[in-house]
Design a protein around this motif. Sequence first.
Motif, PDB file in Angstrom:
ATOM      1  N   LEU A  10     -78.262  27.417   6.373  1.00 18.97           N
ATOM      2  CA  LEU A  10     -78.504  26.877   7.711  1.00 18.97           C
ATOM      3  C   LEU A  10     -77.879  27.760   8.804  1.00 18.97           C
ATOM      4  O   LEU A  10     -78.413  27.871   9.916  1.00 18.97           O
ATOM      5  CB  LEU A  10     -77.915  25.457   7.805  1.00 18.97           C
ATOM      6  CG  LEU A  10     -77.959  24.792   9.181  1.00 18.97           C
ATOM      7  CD1 LEU A  10     -79.403  24.510   9.611  1.00 18.97           C
ATOM      8  CD2 LEU A  10     -77.144  23.497   9.201  1.00 18.97           C
ATOM      9  N   CYS A  11     -76.753  28.387   8.490  1.00 19.11           N
ATOM     10  CA  CYS A  11     -76.015  29.158   9.502  1.00 19.11           C
ATOM     11  C   CYS A  11     -76.831  30.340  10.002  1.00 19.11           C
ATOM     12  O   CYS A  11     -76.639  30.800  11.132  1.00 19.11           O
ATOM     13  CB  CYS A  11     -74.678  29.632   8.945  1.00 19.11           C
ATOM     14  SG  CYS A  11     -73.682  28.293   8.270  1.00 19.11           S
ATOM     15  N   ALA A  12     -77.735  30.854   9.168  1.00 24.50           N
ATOM     16  CA  ALA A  12     -78.578  31.983   9.584  1.00 24.50           C
ATOM     17  C   ALA A  12     -79.784  31.500  10.383  1.00 24.50           C
ATOM     18  O   ALA A  12     -80.357  32.241  11.174  1.00 24.50           O
ATOM     19  CB  ALA A  12     -79.054  32.755   8.362  1.00 24.50           C
ATOM     20  N   GLN A  13     -80.149  30.233  10.178  1.00 23.91           N
ATOM     21  CA  GLN A  13     -81.388  29.728  10.791  1.00 23.91           C
ATOM     22  C   GLN A  13     -81.167  29.115  12.165  1.00 23.91           C
ATOM     23  O   GLN A  13     -82.023  29.168  13.025  1.00 23.91           O
ATOM     24  CB  GLN A  13     -82.016  28.665   9.884  1.00 23.91           C
ATOM     25  CG  GLN A  13     -82.546  29.239   8.583  1.00 23.91           C
ATOM     26  CD  GLN A  13     -82.524  28.196   7.476  1.00 23.91           C
ATOM     27  OE1 GLN A  13     -82.377  27.005   7.720  1.00 23.91           O
ATOM     28  NE2 GLN A  13     -82.659  28.657   6.241  1.00 23.91           N
ATOM     29  N   GLN A  14     -80.008  28.528  12.343  1.00 30.39           N
ATOM     30  CA  GLN A  14     -79.823  27.708  13.542  1.00 30.39           C
ATOM     31  C   GLN A  14     -78.445  27.960  14.139  1.00 30.39           C
ATOM     32  O   GLN A  14     -77.437  27.950  13.405  1.00 30.39           O
ATOM     33  CB  GLN A  14     -79.912  26.238  13.106  1.00 30.39           C
ATOM     34  CG  GLN A  14     -80.180  25.286  14.221  1.00 30.39           C
ATOM     35  CD  GLN A  14     -80.330  23.873  13.643  1.00 30.39           C
ATOM     36  OE1 GLN A  14     -81.060  23.646  12.671  1.00 30.39           O
ATOM     37  NE2 GLN A  14     -79.620  22.943  14.228  1.00 30.39           N
ATOM     38  N   ALA A  15     -78.400  28.169  15.468  1.00 30.83           N
ATOM     39  CA  ALA A  15     -77.101  28.324  16.133  1.00 30.83           C
ATOM     40  C   ALA A  15     -76.418  26.961  16.195  1.00 30.83           C
ATOM     41  O   ALA A  15     -77.077  25.962  16.516  1.00 30.83           O
ATOM     42  CB  ALA A  15     -77.301  28.871  17.533  1.00 30.83           C
ATOM     43  N   PRO A  16     -75.146  26.877  15.851  1.00 31.12           N
ATOM     44  CA  PRO A  16     -74.483  25.572  15.916  1.00 31.12           C
ATOM     45  C   PRO A  16     -74.343  25.092  17.361  1.00 31.12           C
ATOM     46  O   PRO A  16     -74.183  25.901  18.262  1.00 31.12           O
ATOM     47  CB  PRO A  16     -73.102  25.843  15.301  1.00 31.12           C
ATOM     48  CG  PRO A  16     -72.902  27.318  15.352  1.00 31.12           C
ATOM     49  CD  PRO A  16     -74.262  27.953  15.397  1.00 31.12           C
ATOM     50  N   ASP A  17     -74.419  23.762  17.545  1.00 28.40           N
ATOM     51  CA  ASP A  17     -74.212  23.196  18.886  1.00 28.40           C
ATOM     52  C   ASP A  17     -72.751  23.352  19.282  1.00 28.40           C
ATOM     53  O   ASP A  17     -71.853  23.374  18.433  1.00 28.40           O
ATOM     54  CB  ASP A  17     -74.537  21.689  18.892  1.00 28.40           C
ATOM     55  CG  ASP A  17     -76.025  21.448  18.768  1.00 28.40           C
ATOM     56  OD1 ASP A  17     -76.798  22.361  19.116  1.00 28.40           O
ATOM     57  OD2 ASP A  17     -76.397  20.352  18.298  1.00 28.40           O
ATOM     58  N   TRP A  18     -72.532  23.388  20.570  1.00 32.24           N
ATOM     59  CA  TRP A  18     -71.173  23.366  21.147  1.00 32.24           C
ATOM     60  C   TRP A  18     -70.848  21.906  21.379  1.00 32.24           C
ATOM     61  O   TRP A  18     -71.448  21.250  22.215  1.00 32.24           O
ATOM     62  CB  TRP A  18     -71.192  24.170  22.451  1.00 32.24           C
ATOM     63  CG  TRP A  18     -69.953  24.284  23.246  1.00 32.24           C
ATOM     64  CD1 TRP A  18     -69.800  23.937  24.559  1.00 32.24           C
ATOM     65  CD2 TRP A  18     -68.696  24.842  22.838  1.00 32.24           C
ATOM     66  NE1 TRP A  18     -68.532  24.237  24.974  1.00 32.24           N
ATOM     67  CE2 TRP A  18     -67.838  24.790  23.946  1.00 32.24           C
ATOM     68  CE3 TRP A  18     -68.205  25.369  21.641  1.00 32.24           C
ATOM     69  CZ2 TRP A  18     -66.506  25.241  23.897  1.00 32.24           C
ATOM     70  CZ3 TRP A  18     -66.901  25.823  21.591  1.00 32.24           C
ATOM     71  CH2 TRP A  18     -66.063  25.758  22.695  1.00 32.24           C
ATOM     72  N   ARG A  19     -69.954  21.356  20.560  1.00 33.11           N
ATOM     73  CA  ARG A  19     -69.768  19.899  20.618  1.00 33.11           C
ATOM     74  C   ARG A  19     -68.290  19.519  20.657  1.00 33.11           C
ATOM     75  O   ARG A  19     -67.429  20.225  20.124  1.00 33.11           O
ATOM     76  CB  ARG A  19     -70.438  19.218  19.436  1.00 33.11           C
ATOM     77  CG  ARG A  19     -70.000  19.791  18.120  1.00 33.11           C
ATOM     78  CD  ARG A  19     -70.956  19.382  17.011  1.00 33.11           C
ATOM     79  NE  ARG A  19     -70.565  20.069  15.789  1.00 33.11           N
ATOM     80  CZ  ARG A  19     -70.417  19.494  14.626  1.00 33.11           C
ATOM     81  NH1 ARG A  19     -70.634  18.204  14.502  1.00 33.11           N
ATOM     82  NH2 ARG A  19     -70.058  20.190  13.577  1.00 33.11           N
ATOM     83  N   GLU A  20     -68.044  18.365  21.294  1.00 36.69           N
ATOM     84  CA  GLU A  20     -66.674  17.866  21.438  1.00 36.69           C
ATOM     85  C   GLU A  20     -66.373  17.012  20.213  1.00 36.69           C
ATOM     86  O   GLU A  20     -66.609  15.809  20.195  1.00 36.69           O
ATOM     87  CB  GLU A  20     -66.545  17.055  22.736  1.00 36.69           C
ATOM     88  CG  GLU A  20     -65.105  16.726  23.084  1.00 36.69           C
ATOM     89  CD  GLU A  20     -64.977  15.970  24.402  1.00 36.69           C
ATOM     90  OE1 GLU A  20     -66.001  15.477  24.916  1.00 36.69           O
ATOM     91  OE2 GLU A  20     -63.850  15.861  24.902  1.00 36.69           O
ATOM     92  N   LEU A  21     -65.842  17.633  19.203  1.00 35.88           N
ATOM     93  CA  LEU A  21     -65.677  16.963  17.916  1.00 35.88           C
ATOM     94  C   LEU A  21     -64.496  15.998  17.934  1.00 35.88           C
ATOM     95  O   LEU A  21     -64.516  14.958  17.283  1.00 35.88           O
ATOM     96  CB  LEU A  21     -65.461  18.026  16.826  1.00 35.88           C
ATOM     97  CG  LEU A  21     -65.609  17.587  15.401  1.00 35.88           C
ATOM     98  CD1 LEU A  21     -66.988  17.025  15.131  1.00 35.88           C
ATOM     99  CD2 LEU A  21     -65.352  18.775  14.468  1.00 35.88           C
ATOM    100  N   LYS A  22     -63.455  16.375  18.662  1.00 33.76           N
ATOM    101  CA  LYS A  22     -62.291  15.491  18.852  1.00 33.76           C
ATOM    102  C   LYS A  22     -62.034  15.452  20.351  1.00 33.76           C
ATOM    103  O   LYS A  22     -62.503  16.344  21.066  1.00 33.76           O
ATOM    104  CB  LYS A  22     -61.090  16.063  18.111  1.00 33.76           C
ATOM    105  CG  LYS A  22     -61.360  16.165  16.636  1.00 33.76           C
ATOM    106  CD  LYS A  22     -60.103  16.367  15.857  1.00 33.76           C
ATOM    107  CE  LYS A  22     -60.474  16.264  14.382  1.00 33.76           C
ATOM    108  NZ  LYS A  22     -59.425  16.719  13.506  1.00 33.76           N
TER     109      LYS A  22
END
Length: 334
Positions: free
Chosen positions: A304-316
């Motif tokens: 998945l890491c090659a296919q899609q850029a991870p979202d910038w998210r407020e995890l905590k």
Amino acid sequence: MTAASAEPRREPIVSVHDLQVRFQTTDRRATVKAVDGVNFDVRRGETFGIIGESGSGKTTIGRALVFLQQPSGGAILHDGIDPRALSRGAFQSHRRDYQIIFQDPNAALNPRMTILASVLEPLELARIGTKAERERQAREALERVGLPQEFGERYPHQLSGGQKQRVVIARALTLRPKLIVCDEVVAALDMSIRGDVLNLFADLQRDLGLTYVFITHDLAVVSHISERVAVMYLGQFVELGPTEAVAERPLHPYTIALLSAEPRPLPSAMRTDARIVLQGEVPSPIDPPSGCRFRTRCPHAQPLCAQQAPDWRELKPDHWVACHFADRPNFSPS
Ligand SMILES: Nc1ncnc2c1ncn2[C@@H]1O[C@H](COP(=O)(O)OP(=O)(O)OP(=O)(O)O)[C@@H](O)[C@H]1O
Ligand code: SF4
Ligand SMILES: [Mg+2]
């Protein structure tokens, strides 16, 4: 995803929205994506740290924050104002509130000008006050940074590195800025005087209500001075949060590797047991990897890491990350 913070957040002095800065290579055949979609606020009165490897885009962000670099895309609002909406005169006055100090004081000081003349120069260029008022302001600024009056008549070669950096700080202070970007400001100084200069920055912040953006390679400097820190990789932020949380409970594999690679003694919170050696070269910002930019060096990369850029998210609360797997219970970077 968003999470509510326990404490009310201070209002931003600077808001950065999807900032992009691109450069043409010298042969004009390719584009360097030096900063590629960065979002953050700097809160009034805080020290905001930016760390990351050489070439990750830290200085480019700093220059954009003080109008030395035109964004290629996105926007930077200063006190809610978009500088593009200002008249020329209003812009000249507005930009004085945002100053930058670089690593090398020798590059910032003219060797043929006395210290007092160097500190006076920004006031003269801005045509602020009378000659007598300008001189009083410049002398006050020198005193504030801990330099005796007689230093005003000296030339840069008659000062130590730490004293010269104090002069550069005094020069920036004369315009009474709201925010100062400090780009590797103690990197060229002897270890023995770094603490003194960092303490000076802290004193000035307390006395003058300044906001700082502190750019550095040095994790110990960040832990000493910053309330929040952003970690940069190849033109993007990969993690951002309170310094203590990022240091003690990092969420991104790159941050974990950076912390583990620090050779010098760190505060206990920042020490990790095992050194993580990242494999592979830092990719080129001309042609960054697809999906997650860190995937070519990440020990946890998945298809998945090659296919899609991870979202910038407020995890905590107040702690942001860009990694697909940062919230998995079994995701335990080693
Ligand atoms: N004027 C320019 N023209 C072309 N490329 C540039 C220019 N300025 C910066 N770059 C490129 O943009 C990228 C980011 O550079 P930047 O100076 O912001 O990195 P940095 O994180 O401050 O690095 P360092 O820690 O070495 O100071 C690098 O690949 C750099 O080569
Ligand atoms: S998104 Fe994938 S490659 Fe990127 S940091 Fe997370 S695990 Fe590693
Ligand atoms: Mg730099």
